[in-house]
Design an enzyme around this catalytic site. Structure first.
Site, short mmCIF file in Angstrom:
data_model
loop_
_atom_site.label_atom_id
_atom_site.label_comp_id
_atom_site.label_asym_id
_atom_site.label_seq_id
_atom_site.Cartn_x
_atom_site.Cartn_y
_atom_site.Cartn_z
N HIS A 140 0.79 -1.24 0.00
CA HIS A 140 0.00 0.00 0.00
C HIS A 140 0.82 1.29 0.00
O HIS A 140 0.30 2.34 0.38
CB HIS A 140 -0.95 0.04 1.23
CG HIS A 140 -2.03 -1.00 1.21
ND1 HIS A 140 -1.80 -2.33 1.39
CD2 HIS A 140 -3.38 -0.89 1.06
CE1 HIS A 140 -2.93 -3.00 1.36
NE2 HIS A 140 -3.91 -2.14 1.14
N GLY A 191 -0.42 -2.57 -5.63
CA GLY A 191 -1.47 -3.58 -5.51
C GLY A 191 -2.84 -2.98 -5.24
O GLY A 191 -3.86 -3.49 -5.70
N HIS A 192 -2.88 -1.89 -4.49
CA HIS A 192 -4.15 -1.19 -4.23
C HIS A 192 -4.12 0.13 -4.98
O HIS A 192 -3.45 1.08 -4.58
CB HIS A 192 -4.33 -0.96 -2.74
CG HIS A 192 -5.74 -0.58 -2.36
ND1 HIS A 192 -6.50 0.32 -3.09
CD2 HIS A 192 -6.53 -0.98 -1.32
CE1 HIS A 192 -7.69 0.45 -2.52
NE2 HIS A 192 -7.73 -0.33 -1.46
N HIS A 266 -11.20 -7.18 -5.46
CA HIS A 266 -11.50 -6.25 -4.36
C HIS A 266 -12.23 -5.03 -4.94
O HIS A 266 -11.75 -4.36 -5.84
CB HIS A 266 -10.16 -5.86 -3.74
CG HIS A 266 -10.23 -5.03 -2.51
ND1 HIS A 266 -10.40 -3.67 -2.54
CD2 HIS A 266 -10.13 -5.36 -1.21
CE1 HIS A 266 -10.39 -3.20 -1.30
NE2 HIS A 266 -10.23 -4.21 -0.47
N GLU A 318 -13.51 -8.89 0.11
CA GLU A 318 -14.07 -7.54 0.08
C GLU A 318 -14.45 -7.17 -1.35
O GLU A 318 -14.21 -6.05 -1.80
CB GLU A 318 -13.08 -6.51 0.64
CG GLU A 318 -12.68 -6.80 2.08
CD GLU A 318 -11.99 -5.62 2.74
OE1 GLU A 318 -12.49 -5.15 3.76
OE2 GLU A 318 -10.95 -5.16 2.23
N GLU A 334 -19.33 -2.68 0.80
CA GLU A 334 -18.60 -1.73 1.64
C GLU A 334 -18.91 -0.29 1.25
O GLU A 334 -19.01 0.04 0.07
CB GLU A 334 -17.10 -2.02 1.47
CG GLU A 334 -16.21 -1.24 2.41
CD GLU A 334 -14.72 -1.49 2.15
OE1 GLU A 334 -14.37 -2.58 1.64
OE2 GLU A 334 -13.93 -0.58 2.43
N CYS A 336 -17.01 2.21 1.26
CA CYS A 336 -15.93 2.70 0.40
C CYS A 336 -16.12 2.29 -1.06
O CYS A 336 -15.71 3.02 -1.96
CB CYS A 336 -14.58 2.14 0.86
SG CYS A 336 -13.87 3.00 2.26
N CYS A 402 -11.29 2.83 6.98
CA CYS A 402 -11.24 3.46 5.67
C CYS A 402 -12.54 4.15 5.31
O CYS A 402 -12.55 5.17 4.62
CB CYS A 402 -10.89 2.42 4.60
SG CYS A 402 -11.93 0.94 4.65
N CYS A 403 -13.67 3.60 5.77
CA CYS A 403 -14.97 4.12 5.32
C CYS A 403 -15.36 5.48 5.91
O CYS A 403 -15.86 6.33 5.17
CB CYS A 403 -16.08 3.10 5.59
SG CYS A 403 -15.87 1.55 4.69
#
Lengths: 640, 640
Positions: A140, A191-192, A266, A318, A334, A336, A402-403
């Protein structure tokens, strides 16, 4: 390439240039008065601020390394970034010197933390300095950088302060030297996804094309062979096959992005990637990217999206599972991910207005993202089931927070999703009481005032206020659901059938101060049925009114909500304004209810339950769990 | 105490005294020809046999200690026990000298393993000898002993060999010295019940009341204060609050058993406890235990049981959740739990025939337990969902291999669940082609031959063959579902309304060789509806025929089974005998089907799907996933 392909370049209006009232004004007030400060408090409590303070010892590993090879602590920078971004937007609406001073102090810490070469990351400078750039697949790093860049842009736009922007430009300049195919460079990507869309924001605010180019590099490289994640793992002494997510689909890195046709993995990662792709498609007028995005859009919205605009049904990844697999009570969906869908949809409008994207943007905004925030701004949903047996409630915080900042930054920046400007065209994508200030290509300033009680009522009036009479096109979305919509300019009715292009009424004329546009969007109650392939919605109906999905709650209807049966033809609905729910319009409907009282003792029997009349009350789904806790249901039994 | 309270003491007929044909004969053949050997092979492969072989070094920890503080390896003795028990029953039906020799060798190893004091447990002798009797809450020591006792009884009854029985008597005698309230004794009981019912079997075969008393001690102590598990943890230096299952409800130790009214916790544990309680209630004529059991029975069967007799909906605790919470696609409904429910129901018949118990025994047997075994005896279901999107299939084995030997031993011992004998009464609880040999209190031998194609057809004929004319009561269950059942003795029709007591037709007369009883149980197709409180079955119907729950499978009906809609009034059904499914009767029904083909592109729309006619084929639920893999569904949409 579809017929709706455009060659214009629309950019969202900057957040400080839209002032909200009405519906969104109340939500922004909740964030300004509670959430913004709460976010920072929780970040402090979690140790995030201490973690970036070089005057204190390294925090060490506070949250254990998880089976996937990292820890949520690795992306604390992203939580701080999104919190600062939220604070930035909130300061514009509601000056708060104390909060601003706290944000400034954090930015000062980041300045001190930044390495000479420009690198900046709390975890990989303070906890695992020997792991820098070693595992882009899981760690990340660029994701964190992206969120700090978004924070920097927002903070600069809201306060005029450049410090964080300069810090992040230095970091981005350093990234340009690190990533590439040159000698000693890393031919990789995160990756994200997140850095891609962030670099576009940075490019737009600084005018520097080099940041666009880096974003495009990350997008172009993704999923190509030889596979970067495989090579990287080998270099780092890890077995590439030992990947807990099993497939590179998890991070949409299984194929080059232009070859991707199926939305996988994801959900948040997917939405952030597609957002960046859409930005790059707009900036470079890249038709090959747009073509891929159109296929992915269809895939998501016709096979994998809840009626709420919630996406990613499974907790395990997720993310996405099989086509038409949309469980209601165990929906992950989610917050997010729906925020990300709003991002993506908004960016699909970059090449021209098209309600195909804007309708879903609105759907996901009201019903997928907004439920993530309590009306007092103090509690948050992480996952958003469409059915609850009574045990699902908002959190004060979450181990992976995160949300909360994601929905908070969306709410406070909503104005930039409502209005967009191209050279000689203004597009209104979303309706809501607001005033927007825009500048046309020739420099003419235009103020557009929108007066409405939308989404509770469908009447929307605009007054235009160009600084001098100016010719430009005003494009107003006519949602697909708004059958019988009508539009008039200065009292003269327009023929919508002639003026609507891609779902937008396009009014090109010379606009003068005081010109008035009146739009009426009928808010009929709409029963909605799911494709029979969605097994979880078989025999069921959901109710929508305008852009809002409705639900029933136990507090209004008692327990056993699945015993409520709607008739095939809906009876006339009553409406009630609920003052304790921000003036929401509730719907009252005479329906039937299966009788559990007179059922008798056996669990199963030969005869179905008898029925009695029931007056059901429906409330907007995004407002559920703001009153007494209990059962909730979106998809109801219906006679057919 | 209910009116059905009896004071008789019925005991099941011993397994070797019932010979099966027809339906159960085929299932027993599958176990004799495949499963029995497979079980032993898998036990060997897993290292279980090596683990008890003292001529080899200690196996050590082969399966890691899990978060709950133990490992499934801790109860390898139970897997070996149930496998030997299955082999024992199989040998009676089908002599197999090789298999018998293998079982003998295992028994020899246990003889060598047993400590001088009588203690016997592979894990606590060979892996963690210092942990003996240290953590009854988690460590399954007495559970393992119980299964070895059941094996010993079965092996003795089937082969006449006493070695394992003697070993286990020595162990039980040692337990009598270990457990109690005396100085230095342990006032405790096992976290996983099983020893209770096993000791009753041991008492019945040996005639030793001391084993009954020990069983009663474990039952009487359970859940009393000061709480044994709490005290034990403190003594062992563990924090009692640090219990991963959080509540003693997990092992039904939250209250003294006579105060328990709600079925809670781990489903298999609950069933084994109640089975032991029911045995003790019968043996001691203990009305206070029977009263508790009746409340628990009502609780389970009217609020917590799938229509299949599956129980324990949740994987998280392998057990019970909230009342009426019966999810179909995620149902845990462990095979072992339904096997356990058959055990419990069977033992509730100890104080007298009552179809309240026997009907559920049959329901759980055919629809909850039997699905755990493939028709070839070579693959196994652990969990038994009532809906599958196509990815649920039988295992060749399982990391926790409790279910395969459990269903195998039940199938091979099914005769003892069919027939029971009290002093001067013979009860037939289950129907199926078979011959039973029984002995009345006065020593008279009676052979009862049952001729039927049940459950495929409802005609059941018996011929009695007492060694000499004898007066006794023959009680035949008239299932509650068998509306219009008829019964005749030697051609003379009986008035069932006069002769049925607690759901059993009681025929008391002098029986002579050749007397013939004819029973007809109409197998009408029965739509079944669930209490409206079961949210997951709302708007749905399940079909039963006789004791069998039916389902639809994709191999017969194509995909999207949830699109099938049954009419309110079922049309006339056709039947087809499926030779590839052991001669099962399939049901063919003209229904409708929602049309996904002509639905169009959107995922959601204003109009429900159109319908087309569909010829649906239903097959017995217990036989699903024996042909081409794919979707399966029990609860179907129905018009009302």
């Amino acid at each position: 390439m579809s017929k709706t392909m455009k060659d214009r370049q629309f950019r969202p209006v900057a957040v400080p240039d839209v002032e909200l009232g009405g519906f969104w004004g109340k939500w922004q007030d909740a964030v300004c008065q509670s959430t913004a400060e709460t976010l920072l408090d929780r970040c402090v409590e979690a140790g995030m601020v201490r973690a970036i303070d070089v005057s204190q010892p390294s925090p060490g590993i506070v949250i254990p390394i998880q089976p996937w090879g990292g820890t949520t602590q690795m992306f604390w920078d992203s939580d701080l970034g999104k919190s600062i971004e939220t604070i930035a937007y909130s300061l514009y609406r509601r000056p708060n010197p104390d909060l601003e001073a706290r944000a400034d102090r954090i930015i000062d810490m980041y300045e001190k933390l930044q390495d000479k070469d420009g690198y900046l990351n709390a975890w990989f400078q303070r906890v695992q300095p020997d792991h820098r750039w070693k595992n882009l697949r899981d760690h990340h790093e660029l994701y964190c950088a992206g969120h700090l860049i978004e924070a920097a842009v927002a903070y600069y736009q809201a306060t005029g302060k450049r410090k964080l922007l300069d810090i992040m430009c230095r970091f981005a300049d350093y990234m340009i030297t690190v990533f590439g195919h040159g000698e000693g460079q890393i031919p990789g990507y995160c990756g994200h996804e997140e850095i891609e869309l962030a670099l576009v924001k940075l490019a737009r605010v600084t005018g520097e094309k080099k940041y666009l180019d880096l974003s495009k590099f990350f997008i172009d490289e993704r999923g190509t062979e030889p596979h970067f994640f495989t090579e990287e793992a080998r270099r780092d002494g890890r077995d590439p096959a030992n990947f807990i997510q099993k497939t590179y689909e998890y991070g949409q890195a299984h194929q080059p992005v232009r070859e991707q046709k199926k939305v996988v993995g994801h959900a948040v990662r997917a939405m952030y990637l597609y957002s960046g792709m859409a930005d790059i498609a707009t900036e470079y007028k890249d038709d090959s990217l747009t073509a891929a995005l159109e296929a992915l859009w269809d895939d998501l919205t016709t096979k994998q999206m809840y009626i709420t605009g919630g996406i990613g049904p499974a907790a395990s990844n997720e993310g996405f599972t099989d086509y038409y697999d949309l469980p209601n009570d165990t929906a992950y969906a989610e917050t997010c991910a729906s925020v990300g869908l709003v991002f993506w949809a908004s960016r699909m409008l970059g090449r021209g207005p098209d309600r195909r994207y804007a309708d879903v943007m609105e759907q996901a905004l009201y019903n997928g993202a907004l439920p993530g925030l309590a009306i007092d701004g103090k509690a948050f949903f992480y996952d958003n089931p469409l059915e609850s047996a009574g045990k699902h409630h908002r959190w004060k915080w979450h181990h992976c927070p995160c949300c909360p900042p994601n929905i908070a930054r969306l709410v406070t920046s909503i104005g930039s999703y409502m209005y967009a400007v191209a050279e000689d065209e203004v597009a209104v994508h979303l309706y809501g009481e607001s005033t927007a200030r825009m500048k046309l290509a020739d420099g003419t300033r235009v103020e557009l005032r929108q007066m409405t009680n939308y989404p509770w009522e469908g009447a929307v009036a605009f007054t235009a206020k160009p600084e001098r009479p100016a010719r430009f096109a005003l494009s107003l979305r006519i949602p697909e659901w708004a059958k019988g919509a009508s539009l008039s300019v200065n009292g003269a009715r327009l023929d919508l059938s002639a003026s609507v292009i891609d779902g937008y009424a396009r009014i090109e004329r010379e606009w003068a101060d005081g010109d008035r546009i009146e739009l009426d969007l009928p808010l009929e109650l709409r029963p909605q049925y799911a494709n029979p392939k969605v097994r979880q919605d078989a025999g069921r109906v959901a109710l929508m009114r305008g852009p809002l999905v409705y639900c029933v709650e136990a507090t209004d209807n008692g327990e056993d909500l699945n015993a409520i049966v709607l008739p095939r033809n809906l009876p006339a609905a009553g409406t009630t304004v609920l003052e304790d729910l921000n003036g929401a319009v509730a719907i009252d409907l005479a329906v039937e209810r299966e009788d559990a009282q007179n059922w008798g003792k056996p669990l199963y029997r030969d005869e179905p339950a008898g029925r009695r009349p029931h007056k059901a009350r429906f409330v907007p789904y995004h407002l559920w769990d703001n009153r007494a806790p209990g059962e909730m249901l979106v998809w109801m039994q219906v006679d057919r």
